[in-house]
Design an enzyme around this catalytic site. Structure first.
Site, PDB file in Angstrom:
ATOM      1  N   HIS A 193       0.831  -1.201   0.000  1.00 42.37           N
ATOM      2  CA  HIS A 193       0.000   0.000   0.000  1.00 42.37           C
ATOM      3  C   HIS A 193       0.868   1.253   0.000  1.00 42.37           C
ATOM      4  CE1 HIS A 193      -3.038   2.733   2.168  1.00 42.37           C
ATOM      5  NE2 HIS A 193      -3.330   2.672   0.887  1.00 42.37           N
TER       6      HIS A 193
ATOM      7  N   HIS B   7       5.865  17.960 -16.382  1.00 42.00           N
ATOM      8  CA  HIS B   7       6.704  16.794 -16.662  1.00 42.00           C
ATOM      9  C   HIS B   7       7.941  16.747 -15.767  1.00 42.00           C
ATOM     10  CE1 HIS B   7       8.219  13.423 -18.928  1.00 42.00           C
ATOM     11  NE2 HIS B   7       9.305  14.080 -19.272  1.00 42.00           N
TER      12      HIS B   7
ATOM     13  N   TYR C  72       5.323  11.644 -23.667  1.00 43.27           N
ATOM     14  CA  TYR C  72       4.572  11.822 -22.422  1.00 43.27           C
ATOM     15  C   TYR C  72       3.633  10.661 -22.102  1.00 43.27           C
ATOM     16  CZ  TYR C  72       6.454  16.486 -22.922  1.00 43.27           C
ATOM     17  OH  TYR C  72       7.307  17.544 -23.079  1.00 43.27           O
ATOM     18  N   ALA C  73       3.925   9.471 -22.600  1.00 39.72           N
ATOM     19  CA  ALA C  73       3.144   8.277 -22.258  1.00 39.72           C
ATOM     20  C   ALA C  73       3.729   7.693 -20.976  1.00 39.72           C
ATOM     21  CB  ALA C  73       3.165   7.275 -23.405  1.00 39.72           C
ATOM     22  N   ASN C  74       3.459   8.391 -19.882  1.00 39.77           N
ATOM     23  CA  ASN C  74       4.004   8.038 -18.571  1.00 39.77           C
ATOM     24  C   ASN C  74       2.916   8.237 -17.523  1.00 39.77           C
ATOM     25  OD1 ASN C  74       6.863   8.048 -19.608  1.00 39.77           O
ATOM     26  ND2 ASN C  74       6.365  10.201 -19.893  1.00 39.77           N
TER      27      ASN C  74
END
Length: 129
Positions: free
Chosen positions: A20, A96, A118-120
């Site tokens: 968690h 970013h 920016y595929a994060n």
């Protein structure tokens, strides 16, 4: 042998260690990976595997209580932005540079072969109870 789910032994093992509040960064091939977090590099070729494929596979395995992405994704990569908005109604957006700073505290980084910018996304693990 596992019959379904994530078959990559390194990734399956890393996922089993999460607790968690731990952070999991799913990133494109160009995201700088900080020193510190455990890294499972799935990148094979440009675009393989895609950010969407890896995200969907991880969401099938993890309990996620929050997600953070770069503000720039909205303009630079509308397809990734739509995917993130669909999966995370309360998606937090930060610049970013701040996402890169936050990723240094992740427990796990999963690098994809994604070749669009920016595929994060930084996921925050929840609990199933």
């Amino acid at each position: 042998m596992k019959r379904a789910g994530i078959l990559n032994r390194h990734l399956a093992g890393a996922l089993a260690e999460l607790g968690h509040g731990h952070g999991v960064l799913i990133c494109d091939a160009g995201m700088p990976i900080p020193k510190g977090p455990r890294v499972v590099d799935l990148a094979f070729r440009a675009g393989v595997p895609s950010f969407a494929e890896v995200l969907e596979g991880l969401l099938a395995e993890l309990v996620v209580e929050g997600a953070t992405a770069a503000t720039e994704v909205r303009e630079a990569n509308p397809a990734a932005a739509r995917l993130l908005d669909d999966r995370f109604p309360d998606l937090a957006l930060v610049p970013h540079e701040q996402l890169k700073d936050l990723s240094a505290h992740a427990h796990l980084v999963v690098r994809t072969g994604e070749a669009r910018p920016y595929a994060n996304v930084l996921l925050r693990c929840g609990v199933f109870f």
